[in-house]
Motif scaffolding. Structure first.
Motif, PDB file in Angstrom:
ATOM      1  N   HIS A 266       0.802  -1.148   0.076  1.00  0.00           N
ATOM      2  CA  HIS A 266       0.072  -0.058   0.002  1.00  0.00           C
ATOM      3  C   HIS A 266       1.034   1.293   0.127  1.00  0.00           C
ATOM      4  O   HIS A 266       0.570   2.360  -0.577  1.00  0.00           O
ATOM      5  CB  HIS A 266      -0.941  -0.029   1.361  1.00  0.00           C
ATOM      6  N   LEU A 288      -3.847  -5.193  -4.418  1.00  0.00           N
ATOM      7  CA  LEU A 288      -3.989  -4.784  -2.890  1.00  0.00           C
ATOM      8  C   LEU A 288      -5.359  -5.213  -2.417  1.00  0.00           C
ATOM      9  O   LEU A 288      -5.259  -5.462  -1.210  1.00  0.00           O
ATOM     10  CB  LEU A 288      -3.868  -3.173  -2.813  1.00  0.00           C
ATOM     11  N   ILE A 304      -9.731   0.891  -0.694  1.00  0.00           N
ATOM     12  CA  ILE A 304      -9.032   0.710  -1.571  1.00  0.00           C
ATOM     13  C   ILE A 304      -9.855   0.646  -2.840  1.00  0.00           C
ATOM     14  O   ILE A 304      -9.847   1.344  -4.030  1.00  0.00           O
ATOM     15  CB  ILE A 304      -8.039  -0.432  -1.818  1.00  0.00           C
TER      16      ILE A 304
END
Length: 546
Positions: A266, A288, A304
């Motif tokens: 990240h 991710l 995300i």
């Protein structure tokens, strides 16, 4: 010179010497002149003599009378008439050593190409070394051909050696060829060799490298979980004049996420968002999201996802499926269904993976009826369940003791000739039937497995052995155990221990020695003084001895 020549060499001396002296004035030493009729005749004679000679020494004696007419052009033409590359190589070497023929570039290249096409790359590289030592020049395309030929033949060590030679001679092979070598090394699980090779040549600046070369190495290192070395290559790209692109970042982020280092991945995303070095895409975000889902951090995963949509990156079906599967595994079916509905609204049609994830989520949350509704919805959409889908539903149906429905699904599976069944799909049904005391039906399921050429595994056999023991069918349990060993399925300590324990409880400890002999492979067939008729014997074709 022809006074002692055999009859087949009685050629007009004056004619041959005339051709020889005329050629001396025309030869340039760089390539063959167009052979005339006499040259062709001489070349045919030379190739025939060499092929019919029992040894190189005999060939040298027989060709000695023709020494004055063995020009590079004649030898080159003769080489092309010999179909066997090794035989041609013999003439090629003999003409150099015994008769002092100085071959053209074309003759060297011809021999190298013939040897490479016949898979004789070791010999080809020896000829190449001779070519270099004789002072002949090479060009890029020919060097590329030789390197690629070694790679296509899987001669990776020879290819590495040739790369070293090429760089020593001042030739920089194309990045495509280098990348092919790196890819093949990694496919052969030689990641360390690939990374060391690239590092050496980077330090010597003796290779043509591109960003894709770094991507290949970083991906290979991530694959073997050598993330520290992968990060070193990543961080040092700039010092070699290359900048990581989106693919490079995606590879590294994916590698970190698969190693459960999602937060580090990240941070890399945040860095490229700040410096604008490249533009993250759907693959970046999906990696991710997958990483966070894998460790159960659904809040971060959805964050995300939300960020991704906010900057205009369209989620793929894979992105939705990963999130749906993640929510299902943590028991949040409301969020999973919400994402499924969002897929439909956004025009992203669900696939079999979507439904399998939803069905698995419902089953994990003990909502089997909702799972079966989705199963029916999947069929209405004409989506065929895969082996994993069958496995999930059958497993939970058996856990809920809904064996009839599980058996019906197995029949559906057996009717699917496009789907290869696996033992882990059948085992829950066999286990459920054995626990319900219906070992005869369990035997039938075993036969269905074998008819579909699905080999039982150690769990299948162990379940059946324990099931028959519980029904008091000890001899049949021993017969199944023997079948297990004879089929090449090695029993583990649980299988042997369970059978021995059951034999002790049944009061027949004298059978334990027989079981141990079977387990050791020293008694592949039981002595059969008397055959016992049993349901197992009828359904499985096993003779049980007592």
């Amino acid at each position: 010179m022809f006074s002692h020549a055999p009859p087949y060499l009685l050629v007009t001396r004056r004619h041959l010497l005339f051709r020889y002296h005329r050629r001396l004035s025309a030869e340039t030493g760089s390539g063959p002149s167009r052979p005339d009729r006499v040259d062709l005749w001489i070349a045919k004679l030379v190739s025939t003599i060499f092929r019919l000679s029992p040894s190189p020494a005999a060939a040298a004696d027989r060709l000695a009378p023709l020494r004055q007419v063995l020009s590079p052009s004649v030898i080159f033409t003769a080489l092309r008439r010999i179909p066997d590359p090794l035989s041609a190589l013999g003439l090629f070497n003999l003409s150099r050593t015994a008769f002092g023929v100085v071959h053209f570039d074309a003759a060297f290249r011809f021999m190298i190409c013939c040897l490479c096409r016949s898979g004789l790359h070791d010999d080809a590289l020896k000829v190449f070394d001779e070519m270099v030592s004789d002072g002949h020049s090479n060009d890029g395309p020919f060097m590329e051909f030789l390197a690629n030929s070694c790679l296509e033949a899987g001669k990776l060590d020879l290819a590495i050696a040739f790369f070293h030679k090429a760089s020593h001679l001042g030739y920089f092979l194309q990045p495509y060829t280098l990348n092919k070598l790196l890819t093949l090394l990694i496919e052969k699980n030689r990641v360390n060799d690939a990374s060391v090779f690239l590092r050496q040549h980077l330090d010597l600046q003796s290779l043509s490298v591109d960003t894709f070369s770094f991507n290949i190495i970083i991906k290979g290192l991530c694959k073997v979980s050598d993330l520290d070395t992968a990060l070193k290559f990543f961080n040092q790209m700039g010092s070699y004049g290359f900048l990581p692109d989106t693919v490079t970042h995606n590879i590294l982020i994916d590698g970190l996420c698969k190693a459960d280092q999602v937060d580090r991945g990240h941070k890399i995303l945040q860095k490229i968002q700040l410096d604008g070095s490249c533009v993250p895409n759907v693959v970046t975000y999906t990696s991710l999201i997958h990483g966070y889902c894998k460790i159960g951090k659904m809040k971060e995963a959805y964050g995300i996802f939300d960020e991704m949509i906010g900057i205009g990156v369209r989620p793929s079906r894979i992105t939705y499926n990963i999130l749906i599967d993640g929510y299902g595994k943590v028991g949040d079916m409301l969020s999973a269904i919400s994402l499924y509905e969002r897929m439909l609204i956004c025009g992203c049609p669900p696939d079999i993976v979507t439904f399998t994830s939803l069905i698995d989520g419902y089953c994990r949350n003990e909502q089997l009826d909702d799972a079966m509704k989705l199963w029916n919805e999947m069929n209405r959409r004409e989506l065929k369940p895969n082996a994993h889908t069958f496995s999930v539903v059958i497993h939970y149906l058996c856990r809920k003791n809904r064996l009839a429905e599980a058996r019906n699904l197995l029949k559906t599976l057996n009717g699917r000739r496009d789907l290869l069944p696996h033992a882990f799909i059948y085992n829950p049904v066999i286990d459920g039937l054995c626990k319900a005391g219906d070992v005869d039906q369990a035997n039938v399921v075993l036969l269905e497995m074998e008819e579909r050429q699905c080999m039982p595994d150690k769990f299948t056999y162990t379940i059946l052995i324990i099931g028959h023991c519980k029904k008091g069918r000890m001899l049949e349990a021993i017969a199944i155990f023997q079948k297990m060993v004879n089929s090449g399925c090695a029993p583990d300590s649980i299988t042997v221990g369970s059978l021995v324990s059951c034999l002790l409880k049944a009061g027949i400890p004298n059978e334990i020695n027989k079981v141990m002999l079977i387990a050791s492979g020293r008694n592949s067939k039981l002595d059969i003084p008397r055959i016992v008729e049993t349901p197992l014997g009828k359904s499985m074709g096993i003779s049980v001895a007592i």
